[in-house]
Design a protein around this motif. Structure first.
Motif, mmCIF file in Angstrom:
data_model
loop_
_atom_site.group_PDB
_atom_site.id
_atom_site.type_symbol
_atom_site.label_atom_id
_atom_site.label_comp_id
_atom_site.label_asym_id
_atom_site.label_seq_id
_atom_site.Cartn_x
_atom_site.Cartn_y
_atom_site.Cartn_z
ATOM 1 N N GLU A 1 0.857 -1.194 0.000
ATOM 2 C CA GLU A 1 0.000 0.000 0.000
ATOM 3 C C GLU A 1 0.892 1.243 0.000
ATOM 4 N N ILE A 2 0.624 2.183 -0.905
ATOM 5 C CA ILE A 2 1.473 3.380 -0.992
ATOM 6 C C ILE A 2 0.988 4.423 0.007
ATOM 7 N N SER B 1 -9.497 2.082 -1.415
ATOM 8 C CA SER B 1 -10.281 2.910 -0.490
ATOM 9 C C SER B 1 -9.499 4.138 -0.010
ATOM 10 N N ASN B 2 -8.156 4.063 -0.069
ATOM 11 C CA ASN B 2 -7.343 5.162 0.458
ATOM 12 C C ASN B 2 -6.812 6.061 -0.651
ATOM 13 N N LEU B 3 -6.860 7.366 -0.425
ATOM 14 C CA LEU B 3 -6.236 8.307 -1.359
ATOM 15 C C LEU B 3 -4.746 8.392 -1.044
ATOM 16 N N GLY C 1 20.369 23.351 -7.873
ATOM 17 C CA GLY C 1 19.319 22.609 -7.166
ATOM 18 C C GLY C 1 19.537 21.112 -7.261
ATOM 19 N N ARG C 2 18.746 20.354 -6.514
ATOM 20 C CA ARG C 2 18.960 18.901 -6.436
ATOM 21 C C ARG C 2 18.483 18.162 -7.683
ATOM 22 N N GLY C 3 17.892 18.861 -8.640
ATOM 23 C CA GLY C 3 17.411 18.198 -9.848
ATOM 24 C C GLY C 3 16.093 17.492 -9.598
ATOM 25 N N PHE C 4 15.968 16.271 -10.116
ATOM 26 C CA PHE C 4 14.711 15.504 -10.045
ATOM 27 C C PHE C 4 14.824 14.446 -8.958
ATOM 28 N N SER C 5 13.804 14.348 -8.116
ATOM 29 C CA SER C 5 13.780 13.296 -7.100
ATOM 30 C C SER C 5 12.337 12.871 -6.850
ATOM 31 N N LEU C 6 12.045 11.608 -7.128
ATOM 32 C CA LEU C 6 10.724 11.044 -6.859
ATOM 33 C C LEU C 6 10.878 9.976 -5.786
ATOM 34 N N GLU C 7 10.249 10.193 -4.631
ATOM 35 C CA GLU C 7 10.330 9.245 -3.513
ATOM 36 C C GLU C 7 8.944 8.637 -3.303
ATOM 37 N N ILE C 8 8.908 7.302 -3.256
ATOM 38 C CA ILE C 8 7.636 6.581 -3.096
ATOM 39 C C ILE C 8 7.776 5.665 -1.882
ATOM 40 N N TYR C 9 6.940 5.895 -0.875
ATOM 41 C CA TYR C 9 7.023 5.132 0.372
ATOM 42 C C TYR C 9 5.767 4.285 0.543
ATOM 43 N N GLY C 10 5.968 2.976 0.726
ATOM 44 C CA GLY C 10 4.828 2.073 0.873
ATOM 45 C C GLY C 10 4.964 1.165 2.079
ATOM 46 N N SER C 11 3.951 0.325 2.296
ATOM 47 C CA SER C 11 3.948 -0.567 3.458
ATOM 48 C C SER C 11 5.018 -1.652 3.362
ATOM 49 N N GLU C 12 5.453 -1.966 2.128
ATOM 50 C CA GLU C 12 6.424 -3.061 1.948
ATOM 51 C C GLU C 12 7.797 -2.586 1.503
ATOM 52 N N GLY C 13 7.983 -1.272 1.339
ATOM 53 C CA GLY C 13 9.301 -0.791 0.912
ATOM 54 C C GLY C 13 9.212 0.587 0.282
ATOM 55 N N SER C 14 10.363 1.039 -0.219
ATOM 56 C CA SER C 14 10.461 2.393 -0.794
ATOM 57 C C SER C 14 11.212 2.347 -2.119
#
Length: 365
Positions: free
Chosen positions: A148-149, A241-243, A257-270
């Protein structure tokens, strides 16, 4: 792809990205061939014909009525795109459009209507959908590797306009489609849509940090009305069900600047997808995955996602891949992704952020 050994004949409108990137990509295509270039100034004729070896048009009506042309790539500044695209579609030309597609959602919807009636393919150049590590990120999200994200954070902090001496041009005017939302936001919001789902609620704040810029070849200063910083909070529905809460920071005035960074955090990992390369927005990305045991791995893209050939200018390879998707759609008479649906979804987020910044309210899309 059934091409019957025939290449589609393509015209280009736009001497910036159109000439530097689209034309170079077209030269390598197995399915498309460049035949014409458009510019509204007739005095460009001899220079452009000599430089490109293409037929020159300065009258748009002549171009769209030409039976020698199967499709047109429109990479002009945003203000003129809708009018040019509408006339081209009314004359049965397939289109590949740069983003932002238009200055308003209602105009994009009108282009959709005409293209559907005339059964034409309209592609939108969201080229990050063609970059190997972005395709790998999408695959991992779809495989539910993160569970789950919980949170998405996208920072895109560039320094392309950090010099206050950089000359004033159309990009300096909000009403002409200038600003960091059109340049970076359109891509950012398309990525979020592609990776996770539909934006439902949006709030945002826009700022113009450098409020005046010198006119070209002059010390006179002109007002800047377009934003160079955008902060946004977006809630995304991925049909569970969750947004998913997403935080987006965009800037064109962050020197080093730091450029591009996409961070995705979920219940099972990142997952973290990032690039500090300010010179080239395609080369230089890396992808890291960490699981619940906190083991961090550097990931590479599946070999099927890799480019057959790359160029010093990293933009050419993904643009060629998008062009070839467009060609496939035209030959096979199949819908195109990314197309006007994706362009419209991204533009609605841009509009909602502008509305929220002015009103201070949370906007439902």
């Amino acid at each position: 792809m059934n091409t019957k050994n025939k290449k589609l004949k393509i015209a280009i409108a736009g001497l910036g990205f159109g000439k530097k990137v689209h034309l170079e990509a077209l030269k390598e295509s197995d399915y498309l061939t460049p035949v014409a270039i458009y510019h509204y100034e007739k005095k460009q004729k001899s220079i452009l014909e000599k430089e490109t070896g293409l037929d020159f048009f300065h009258n748009w009506e002549d171009l769209v009525k030409s039976s020698e042309i199967d499709g047109i790539i429109i990479a002009t500044p945003p203000e003129s795109r809708f009018k040019l695209a509408k006339q081209a579609l009314e004359n049965n030309k397939n289109l590949l459009l740069e983003k932002p597609v238009s200055l308003s959602s209602s105009e994009i919807e009108e282009l959709q209507r005409i293209s559907l009636i005339n059964n034409l393919s309209v592609c939108v150049d969201f080229e990050y959908r063609a970059v190997p590590l972005f395709l790998q990120t999408k695959k991992l999200i779809d495989e539910n590797i993160l569970g789950e994200i919980y949170l998405v954070k996208l920072d895109w902090l560039m320094g392309s306009r950090s010099d206050p001496k950089r000359a004033w041009d159309w990009y300096s005017l909000e009403e002409k489609g200038g600003g960091v939302i059109g340049a970076l936001g359109t891509h950012a919001f398309d990525m979020l849509n592609w990776f996770f789902g539909e934006a439902i609620n949006v709030s945002g704040k826009l700022a113009t940090s450098i409020k005046k810029r010198p006119l070209p070849n002059s010390s006179d200063l002109n007002d800047v009305t377009s934003e160079d910083v955008c902060l946004a909070n977006i809630e995304i529905s991925n049909y569970s069900s969750n947004l998913i809460p997403c935080q987006v920071s965009l800037s064109s005035i962050s020197k080093n600047g730091r450029g591009f960074s996409l961070e995705i955090y979920g219940s099972e990992g990142s997952l973290i997808l990032k690039s500090e390369n300010q010179k080239d927005y395609v080369h230089g990305f890396n992808l890291k995955y960490s699981n619940n045991e906190n083991k961090i791995q550097n990931l590479t893209a599946d070999s099927s996602f890799n480019f057959e050939k790359t160029w010093t200018d990293g933009r050419i390879a993904p643009v060629l891949r998008i062009q070839n998707l467009w060609a496939e759609s035209i030959f096979n008479k199949t819908p195109i992704i990314p197309g006007l649906c994706e362009g419209l979804a991204s533009h609605k987020v841009c509009e909602a952020i502008r509305e929220s910044s002015k009103s201070g309210l949370n906007i439902k899309i």
